[in-house]
Every structure is written in C-alpha cells, then in structure tokens.
Design a protein around this motif. Structure first.
Motif, PDB file in Angstrom:
ATOM      1  N   ALA A 295       0.546  -0.724  -0.239  1.00 46.11           N
ATOM      2  CA  ALA A 295       0.042   0.179   0.236  1.00 46.11           C
ATOM      3  C   ALA A 295       1.238   1.057  -0.322  1.00 46.11           C
ATOM      4  O   ALA A 295       1.874   1.570   0.942  1.00 46.11           O
ATOM      5  N   ARG A 296       0.720   2.109  -0.366  1.00 49.62           N
ATOM      6  CA  ARG A 296       1.114   3.516  -0.582  1.00 49.62           C
ATOM      7  C   ARG A 296       1.751   4.442   0.905  1.00 49.62           C
ATOM      8  O   ARG A 296       0.183   4.226   1.579  1.00 49.62           O
ATOM      9  N   LEU A 297       3.013   4.671   0.807  1.00 48.05           N
ATOM     10  CA  LEU A 297       2.460   5.074   2.257  1.00 48.05           C
ATOM     11  C   LEU A 297       2.054   6.429   3.292  1.00 48.05           C
ATOM     12  O   LEU A 297       2.002   6.933   3.860  1.00 48.05           O
ATOM     13  N   GLY A 298       2.267   7.953   1.752  1.00 45.71           N
ATOM     14  CA  GLY A 298       2.051   8.641   1.260  1.00 45.71           C
ATOM     15  C   GLY A 298       2.799   9.311   2.648  1.00 45.71           C
ATOM     16  O   GLY A 298       4.141   9.583   1.738  1.00 45.71           O
TER      17      GLY A 298
ATOM     18  N   GLY B 248      -3.831   4.451  13.552  1.00 43.56           N
ATOM     19  CA  GLY B 248      -3.487   3.802  12.552  1.00 43.56           C
ATOM     20  C   GLY B 248      -2.671   4.548  11.334  1.00 43.56           C
ATOM     21  O   GLY B 248      -2.997   4.614  10.206  1.00 43.56           O
ATOM     22  N   VAL B 249      -1.929   5.168  11.954  1.00 40.52           N
ATOM     23  CA  VAL B 249      -0.729   5.910  11.357  1.00 40.52           C
ATOM     24  C   VAL B 249      -0.123   4.973  11.299  1.00 40.52           C
ATOM     25  O   VAL B 249       0.721   3.742  12.514  1.00 40.52           O
ATOM     26  N   THR B 250       0.822   4.385   9.833  1.00 44.41           N
ATOM     27  CA  THR B 250       1.690   3.196   9.877  1.00 44.41           C
ATOM     28  C   THR B 250       2.664   4.071  10.648  1.00 44.41           C
ATOM     29  O   THR B 250       3.767   4.631  10.956  1.00 44.41           O
ATOM     30  N   VAL B 251       4.415   2.907  11.245  1.00 46.11           N
ATOM     31  CA  VAL B 251       5.212   3.089  11.715  1.00 46.11           C
ATOM     32  C   VAL B 251       5.794   2.270  10.930  1.00 46.11           C
ATOM     33  O   VAL B 251       5.617   1.021  11.035  1.00 46.11           O
ATOM     34  N   VAL B 252       7.593   2.640  10.515  1.00 50.53           N
ATOM     35  CA  VAL B 252       9.231   2.163  10.072  1.00 50.53           C
ATOM     36  C   VAL B 252       9.426   1.313  10.771  1.00 50.53           C
ATOM     37  O   VAL B 252      10.046   3.244  11.378  1.00 50.53           O
ATOM     38  N   PRO B 253       9.853   0.889  11.281  1.00 50.79           N
ATOM     39  CA  PRO B 253      11.476   1.070  11.820  1.00 50.79           C
ATOM     40  C   PRO B 253      12.800   1.357  10.477  1.00 50.79           C
ATOM     41  O   PRO B 253      12.859   0.331   9.590  1.00 50.79           O
ATOM     42  N   HIS B 254      13.540   1.858  11.549  1.00 43.88           N
ATOM     43  CA  HIS B 254      14.759   2.371   9.826  1.00 43.88           C
ATOM     44  C   HIS B 254      16.089   2.070  11.188  1.00 43.88           C
ATOM     45  O   HIS B 254      16.613   2.407  11.943  1.00 43.88           O
ATOM     46  N   GLY B 255      16.999   1.209  10.506  1.00 44.45           N
ATOM     47  CA  GLY B 255      18.553   0.136  11.526  1.00 44.45           C
ATOM     48  C   GLY B 255      19.026   1.184  10.837  1.00 44.45           C
ATOM     49  O   GLY B 255      19.420   1.547  10.013  1.00 44.45           O
ATOM     50  N   VAL B 256      20.291   1.293  11.506  1.00 41.43           N
ATOM     51  CA  VAL B 256      20.992   2.023  11.280  1.00 41.43           C
ATOM     52  C   VAL B 256      22.856   1.518  11.938  1.00 41.43           C
ATOM     53  O   VAL B 256      23.730   2.112  11.140  1.00 41.43           O
ATOM     54  N   SER B 257      22.691   0.149  12.085  1.00 45.81           N
ATOM     55  CA  SER B 257      23.751  -0.607  12.722  1.00 45.81           C
ATOM     56  C   SER B 257      24.040  -1.519  11.639  1.00 45.81           C
ATOM     57  O   SER B 257      24.998  -2.556  12.681  1.00 45.81           O
TER      58      SER B 257
ATOM     59  N   PRO C 143       4.716  -2.512   7.553  1.00 44.31           N
ATOM     60  CA  PRO C 143       4.739  -3.125   6.088  1.00 44.31           C
ATOM     61  C   PRO C 143       6.340  -3.546   5.679  1.00 44.31           C
ATOM     62  O   PRO C 143       6.410  -4.002   4.463  1.00 44.31           O
ATOM     63  N   LEU C 144       7.173  -2.752   6.015  1.00 43.39           N
ATOM     64  CA  LEU C 144       8.702  -2.757   5.999  1.00 43.39           C
ATOM     65  C   LEU C 144       9.801  -2.434   6.658  1.00 43.39           C
ATOM     66  O   LEU C 144       9.575  -1.954   7.801  1.00 43.39           O
ATOM     67  N   VAL C 145      11.367  -2.995   6.639  1.00 42.52           N
ATOM     68  CA  VAL C 145      11.329  -2.083   7.583  1.00 42.52           C
ATOM     69  C   VAL C 145      13.158  -1.908   6.907  1.00 42.52           C
ATOM     70  O   VAL C 145      13.085  -2.329   5.166  1.00 42.52           O
ATOM     71  N   THR C 146      13.397  -1.323   6.803  1.00 40.40           N
ATOM     72  CA  THR C 146      14.599  -0.276   6.454  1.00 40.40           C
ATOM     73  C   THR C 146      16.167   0.098   6.981  1.00 40.40           C
ATOM     74  O   THR C 146      15.902   0.051   7.799  1.00 40.40           O
ATOM     75  N   GLU C 147      16.646  -0.044   6.089  1.00 45.69           N
ATOM     76  CA  GLU C 147      18.283  -0.067   6.785  1.00 45.69           C
ATOM     77  C   GLU C 147      19.412   0.600   5.611  1.00 45.69           C
ATOM     78  O   GLU C 147      19.059   1.524   4.738  1.00 45.69           O
ATOM     79  N   HIS C 148      20.615   0.948   5.480  1.00 48.95           N
ATOM     80  CA  HIS C 148      21.782   2.016   4.732  1.00 48.95           C
ATOM     81  C   HIS C 148      22.677   0.805   4.080  1.00 48.95           C
ATOM     82  O   HIS C 148      22.810  -0.567   4.216  1.00 48.95           O
ATOM     83  N   ILE C 149      22.985   1.568   3.154  1.00 57.94           N
ATOM     84  CA  ILE C 149      24.464   0.624   2.132  1.00 57.94           C
ATOM     85  C   ILE C 149      25.377   1.547   2.686  1.00 57.94           C
ATOM     86  O   ILE C 149      25.653   2.533   1.814  1.00 57.94           O
ATOM     87  N   ALA C 150      26.050   1.103   3.574  1.00 52.70           N
ATOM     88  CA  ALA C 150      26.701   1.514   4.789  1.00 52.70           C
ATOM     89  C   ALA C 150      27.639   0.385   4.693  1.00 52.70           C
ATOM     90  O   ALA C 150      27.241  -0.124   4.990  1.00 52.70           O
ATOM     91  N   PHE C 151      29.150   0.865   5.409  1.00 55.65           N
ATOM     92  CA  PHE C 151      29.417  -0.026   6.467  1.00 55.65           C
ATOM     93  C   PHE C 151      30.029   0.945   8.160  1.00 55.65           C
ATOM     94  O   PHE C 151      29.510   1.925   7.719  1.00 55.65           O
TER      95      PHE C 151
END
Length: 446
Positions: free
Chosen positions: A2-5, A50-59, A86-94
């Motif tokens: 679904a679209r996040l907005g 009803g607000v979607t919460v997405v966890p955003h990882g940094v480590s 609905p998903l999780v996110t991380e970084h292209i990094a070391f």
C-alpha cells in the motif's frame, strides 16, 4: 504494498508536534532507539489512529565485509513485528571494520560510511542483503547514503551500483534525495544521471532532509531546513515515478510545529510539481520481494557469491580507511587527505554529540570543557564499543588526566557519576550499604 503517503521521522523531542500535525500518514522511527516491550506512548497513540510506523535501522552495516550479525537482525525483525510494520529499512554502508579477519583492532565508526562501488563490494553487499531478507518477516528496503569522501578506482556509478543490487536481490530502494545532493556537491555526482539509472519500480519511499555547505563541502546535518536544490531533485524524481511515500527527516535543532508543517508542505508541493509535469510511464510501487535462492537464479547460477577471499580484501580496505578516520593511522593510497580530515573531524564531533545525549550529565558537570576534552580524548581512543561504554571510558580518562588545578567539586561530581554507572547496577543510596563499601575499600588498602 500500500502507498505510504507523506510522513515525518518520529523523534522523542517532536513527538507531541508530530501527533498534532495534520496530514501525516506515517512515521519512521530509528529501530535501535526503540524497546519493543516499552514503546513510547506517542508511537502507541499514533498506531491506534492507524498511522503506519516503519523501523529504520542504522547499525546493521550491510555494506561491511562481515556477514550481518544475527542478533542485530533478530532485533530489527522483532521491532517490525511489534510495530506491525509493512517493511523495514537500513543503509548501504559499513559502520565497523577490523577484527580477526583482518588481524587488526575492531573499530566502530559511529556513522554510516560509503561502500566502494566495486564488483567485490557489490558481491558482498548482495549476499549480506539476501541474508537479511531471509531473517526478516517483512520486505527490506536499503538507502543510499551521503558521502564526504570517494573511494579510488570505483567500477560503477551510484545508479549502476543500485540497479545491480536491486536486480540481483529484489531488494527495495529507499532513495534519499538529500544524499544525492550531498554527493553532487562533494563528489561531483550528477543527481539526474543517478535517477535515470535507478530501477524506479523498486522504489519503496523517499527521504528528504536539510543540510548546509561550508568551504565547498555539503554536510548532511538533518538539523537545517531543506534546501531548494534538494526539493528540485525530489521534483525530478516525482516527474519520473509516483513515490509510494515521502518522508521528512529532522534529527535536531527542531523548529516549532508550524516550522515542521511548513517543511512537510514544501515537500508535498515539490512532489505535486513533479507529478504535474510528468510524462513518465512508470507508475511507482515496489519491486516484489524474492528469496535469496530466486535472486541467485535470476542473476545466474552461483554468480555474485562472496567468498572468504573477497570478504577479506574488502575488510582490509575498509579497516584501513576507518583506522585513518578514527585512529590517526596513515591515509590509504588514492584518498583525498583533506576530505578525509573533514570526515574525521565530523566523526569525532558526532561522537561527542551522541555521548552528550547518552550521558547528558557529562556536559553539565564539565561545562565548556566537555567538547574540547572529548575531542582530545577521541584522537587517541577510537570507538570500539557502544556509546555507553564510550561515555564511561571518557569520564575515566578525564579523571586520570585532569590537571592539578582542576576544580575539586567538578572532580567529585565526575567521579560520583562514574561510580554510579560503571557497575552492573547503580550504587545503593542506603547509608548502611555505602558505609560497608567504604569500610571495605579502606581495609583493602591496608
């Protein structure tokens, strides 16, 4: 999916403002700052609405030479499940390097550092992403990062690197347009060219953030208003694809609620401008998630797997760079020494800021001495563990090296703080327990 907005990065300092802000469809929270069993009341209220919460990882350090740590992956998976994300996110990094595979000290960057855009690094990254995908209960999206330094002898552009990553793994992409602008100013990368090379059908959502320029270097601060060139890149992206979600990141120096709302509205306007002038046939959305086995089949049987020799080569290169940044070792060949100096100072400054937040009593106790004392300590003491350990080690360093004319009251306060926090539990406030410990110390000295 679904679209996040339209969304905003949730931070404790602006929690009340975010709850009151109209038109916020979703929020993103830093995964490592959340305790699954004790979620902040503000996030719970947002979820109830009803607000979607997405966890955003940094480590996680998906771009590092070692395979992703199972414990960190389990923690990210747990937060995704608790939040119903609905998903999780991380970084292209070391974020760390060294250790046994490189026969060098293990070091932590305390920051996201760029991955070399080489075939070796791409093979390692693809395998690490597949490992993460298999361990997570929801799809993974990975973010391009901002860079102050460029690796020598790179084989791919940023757009080509991200395209191959998405094509070989099926991972979704979190595109940060502020980071595209940062890399344009600092490294000469063309944002329009990068966007043209991206697989926009894999787009999960978009980050927008502020920064500032100093001496020809753009700093991705997340503490300043969003600059017009960043909004222009967002408009360009929106002319090519309808972003499933767009989110404002702000980490400090927060404006009031009206100021935040104004930045969010500027983002909406930039997207609407891009969509109004769009001639693109791409409709947006996200690439379907594939398993690691499916990804390997699509990219050729067995191709792109990262053997131990490949990981060791990457590990040695990353350890050399990180050691130059945080431990003062020689700059690796091919790197810009001036830019590396800028990056090293930025890392030390960020480390001082984070320790000041983890242990807010230290800046209060030391006053104006805190920052210069910490920067001097950081020069000879690289980050090798977490920030809590770093704060304790810094306090111990100050106690050992304090000049003879140090204010006795400051020294007593710092020593008391260190004693209260250096053990597994705080010191007891009960007079009897404290007397017994003091007596034991006296007897042990005899």
């Amino acid at each position: 999916m679904a679209r996040l907005g339209t969304g905003i990065g949730w931070r404790p300092e602006i929690a009340d403002a975010v709850e009151r802000m109209p038109g916020i469809d979703w929020v993103e929270a830093v995964s490592e700052n959340l305790c699954p069993g004790h979620l902040p009341d503000s996030l719970l209220r947002l979820r109830e609405r009803g607000v979607t919460v997405v966890p955003h990882g940094v480590s996680l350090g998906l771009g590092g030479a070692e395979r992703p740590d199972a414990g960190r992956l389990a923690a990210l998976a747990e937060r995704a499940e608790v939040l119903g994300a609905p998903l999780v996110t991380e970084h292209i990094a070391f974020v760390r390097a060294g250790g046994a595979p490189t026969a060098s000290p293990a070091l932590e960057a305390g920051h996201l550092l760029p991955v070399p855009r080489t075939r070796d690094a791409l093979d390692v990254l693809c395998e690490n992403v597949r490992i993460a995908q298999d361990a997570l209960p929801v799809p993974l999206a990975v973010e391009n990062i901002a860079a102050l330094v460029a690796w020598p002898d790179e084989e791919l552009t940023e757009g080509q690197f991200l395209y191959e990553l998405a094509d070989r793994t099926g991972v979704r992409l979190l595109i940060d347009v502020a980071n595209l602008h940062t890399n344009h100013v600092n490294l000469g990368a063309d944002p329009a060219e990068a966007l043209a090379e991206l697989p926009l059908e894999a787009l999960a959502y978009v980050h927008v953030a502020g920064g500032f320029e100093r001496d020809g270097v753009w700093h991705d601060s997340h503490a300043h208003p969003v600059a017009q060139p960043v909004l222009d890149i967002l408009t360009d992206l929106a002319s090519r694809v309808a972003p499933p979600g767009v989110l404002l990141e702000r980490d400090e120096n927060f404006p009031d609620g009206d100021g935040l709302s104004g930045e969010v509205e500027a983002i909406r306007t930039a997207v609407a401008k891009g969509r109004a002038g769009s001639c693109a046939a791409v409709t947006g959305g996200a690439a379907p998630r594939t398993s690691g086995a499916e990804s390997r089949s699509r990219s050729g049987s067995g191709s792109g797997s990262a053997g131990d020799a490949v990981r060791q080569r990457l590990g040695l290169a990353q350890a050399a760079l990180l050691s130059a940044l945080v431990a003062g070792t020689p700059v690796p060949e091919g790197f810009d020494r001036v830019r590396l100096g800028v990056q090293a100072r930025a890392l030390a400054g960020k480390r001082a800021d984070v320790v000041g937040k983890v242990a807010p009593e230290l800046p209060v106790i030391l006053g104006a001495r805190y920052r210069p004392a910490f920067l001097a300590y950081a020069q000879g003491s690289p980050l090798t563990g977490g920030y809590r350990r770093d704060a304790l080690d810094f306090a111990a360093h100050v106690l050992r090296t304090a000049p003879g004319d140090e204010d006795p009251a400051v020294r007593r306060a710092l020593r008391k703080w260190w004693l209260d926090r250096s053990g597994p539990v705080p010191r007891s406030r009960r007079p009897g327990v404290r007397l017994a410990r003091a007596t034991r110390r006296v007897l042990l000295r005899r």
